[in-house]
Design a protein around this motif. Structure first.
Motif, PDB file in Angstrom:
ATOM      1  N   LYS A  87       1.011  -1.011  -0.010  1.00  0.00           N
ATOM      2  CA  LYS A  87      -0.151   0.319  -0.491  1.00  0.00           C
ATOM      3  C   LYS A  87       1.492   1.009  -0.084  1.00  0.00           C
ATOM      4  N   LEU A  88       2.105   0.722   0.188  1.00  0.00           N
ATOM      5  CA  LEU A  88       2.763   2.273  -0.124  1.00  0.00           C
ATOM      6  C   LEU A  88       2.912   2.833  -1.261  1.00  0.00           C
ATOM      7  N   ASN A  89       2.579   4.144  -1.243  1.00  0.00           N
ATOM      8  CA  ASN A  89       2.758   5.143  -1.811  1.00  0.00           C
ATOM      9  C   ASN A  89       4.322   5.465  -2.614  1.00  0.00           C
ATOM     10  N   THR A  90       4.528   4.368  -3.558  1.00  0.00           N
ATOM     11  CA  THR A  90       6.252   4.331  -4.038  1.00  0.00           C
ATOM     12  C   THR A  90       6.122   6.050  -4.568  1.00  0.00           C
ATOM     13  N   GLU A  91       5.759   5.969  -5.451  1.00  0.00           N
ATOM     14  CA  GLU A  91       5.945   7.165  -6.005  1.00  0.00           C
ATOM     15  C   GLU A  91       6.486   8.879  -5.104  1.00  0.00           C
ATOM     16  N   ASN A  97      12.081  10.410  -0.823  1.00  0.00           N
ATOM     17  CA  ASN A  97      13.611  10.651  -0.534  1.00  0.00           C
ATOM     18  C   ASN A  97      14.606  10.969  -1.828  1.00  0.00           C
ATOM     19  N   ASP A  98      14.454  11.311  -2.794  1.00  0.00           N
ATOM     20  CA  ASP A  98      15.378  11.655  -3.662  1.00  0.00           C
ATOM     21  C   ASP A  98      15.335  13.144  -3.454  1.00  0.00           C
ATOM     22  N   GLY A 104      21.623  16.006   1.092  1.00  0.00           N
ATOM     23  CA  GLY A 104      23.091  15.455   1.784  1.00  0.00           C
ATOM     24  C   GLY A 104      22.837  14.763   2.890  1.00  0.00           C
ATOM     25  N   PHE A 105      20.716  14.150   3.007  1.00  0.00           N
ATOM     26  CA  PHE A 105      20.937  13.665   3.591  1.00  0.00           C
ATOM     27  C   PHE A 105      21.254  12.269   3.442  1.00  0.00           C
ATOM     28  N   VAL A 106      21.661  11.419   4.830  1.00  0.00           N
ATOM     29  CA  VAL A 106      22.150   9.697   4.098  1.00  0.00           C
ATOM     30  C   VAL A 106      21.784   9.046   5.610  1.00  0.00           C
ATOM     31  N   TRP A 107      21.246   7.741   4.821  1.00  0.00           N
ATOM     32  CA  TRP A 107      19.827   6.704   5.079  1.00  0.00           C
ATOM     33  C   TRP A 107      20.836   6.924   6.116  1.00  0.00           C
ATOM     34  N   VAL A 108      19.690   5.956   7.634  1.00  0.00           N
ATOM     35  CA  VAL A 108      20.205   5.123   8.327  1.00  0.00           C
ATOM     36  C   VAL A 108      19.347   4.083   8.621  1.00  0.00           C
ATOM     37  N   GLU A 137      12.690  12.654   7.965  1.00  0.00           N
ATOM     38  CA  GLU A 137      11.925  10.785   8.167  1.00  0.00           C
ATOM     39  C   GLU A 137      10.949  10.935   7.322  1.00  0.00           C
ATOM     40  N   VAL A 138      11.019  10.340   6.712  1.00  0.00           N
ATOM     41  CA  VAL A 138       9.946  10.184   5.779  1.00  0.00           C
ATOM     42  C   VAL A 138       8.590   9.368   6.323  1.00  0.00           C
TER      43      VAL A 138
END
Length: 273
Positions: A87-91, A97-98, A104-108, A137-138
């Motif tokens: 159900k996640l709205n991937t778009e 995220n992009d 300059g954010f880095v994934w945790v 956070e998204v």
């Protein structure tokens, strides 16, 4: 950090239950209680006022008990993969995220909250900025009742002396306002782009830190985020325990009618004194 609250969904059910109890007690025991008061020498006008107060107070106690229990105080973080959430709205998620990565954010971690052994119906991605020293956070929640909640983003900074500040594009609701805390500050910028939100967050954070004479914390790891979120959850319960339930509900109702888009807590009170 401001994210969808399970309390908002529970509040509707608990409120409905409390109203049912209120009506049941009023119709079932009201006439008897009124007769007992009159026979005890209480004047009829006073008895008419007192009779409805008893079920109202009982219903209020039930409602407060239910709301306190609905606020999670102990939860875990479980690493997950977005593919596990059809159900996640991937778009929308990819768009956020992009934009964050481009700034300059880095994934945790990709995670969901767990209560006991049960994973809550939500997905979140936590990121950190190594220069600006703030989290992003998204997230998207998938409540069992009602439609899907939209993907939204929140920027969060931890400051010294227990202060925190968050900026989100999620609209605040009455539950958020009802559980506000003096050192947990936030602002809401609905429809703002991540770039605009980050700029607003950093500028406002700088003013807050300057006014308080403190600095943003730089020890931003998953562990510090987890500890902060656990402390926030415990604080929300303590706030609900201390509040008069009728005043709290009145606050939430008024807030939904005249919405505010920021809370500066003890900082705002200090500025006015």
């Amino acid at each position: 950090m401001k994210k969808p609250s399970p309390l908002a969904q529970a509040a509707g059910f608990i409120s409905g239950t409390a109203v049912f109890v209120l009506l049941y007690l009023a119709f079932r025991y009201g006439p008897h209680l009124y007769g007992q008061m009159k026979s005890g020498g209480i004047p009829a006008p006073i008895a008419l006022v007192l009779v409805p107060l008893v079920p109202i107070l009982l219903a209020g106690m039930l409602l407060k008990w239910g709301l306190v229990r609905a606020i999670p105080t102990e939860f875990g973080f479980q690493a997950v993969h977005p593919a596990s959430y059809p159900k996640l709205n991937t778009e929308a998620f990819t768009r956020y995220n992009d934009a964050l990565m481009g700034m300059g954010f880095v994934w945790v971690i990709d995670y969901t909250l767990t209560s006991g052994t049960v994973a809550l119906p939500a997905f979140a991605r936590l990121l950190v900025h190594p220069v600006h020293h703030c989290f992003a956070e998204v997230n998207q929640a998938f409540p069992e009742a009602g439609g899907l909640q939209p993907v939204r983003c929140v920027f969060g900074s931890l400051l010294q002396d227990g202060w925190s500040f968050g900026t989100t594009d999620r609209k605040p609701d009455g539950t958020t306002w009802m559980l506000r805390r003096p050192k947990s500050l936030w602002s809401s910028c609905p429809a703002a782009s991540p770039e605009v939100m980050l700029q607003s967050h950093l500028e406002r954070r700088a003013r807050i830190a300057s006014q308080l004479g403190i600095n943003p914390r730089t020890d931003l790891t998953f562990d510090t985020y987890f500890v902060h979120e656990q402390a926030e959850a415990r604080d929300r319960v303590e706030v609900m325990k201390r509040r008069n339930i009728f005043v709290a509900l009145g606050d939430a109702l008024i807030f939904n009618l005249w919405r505010r888009y920021e809370w500066m807590g003890a900082l705002e009170k200090g500025a006015r004194s």
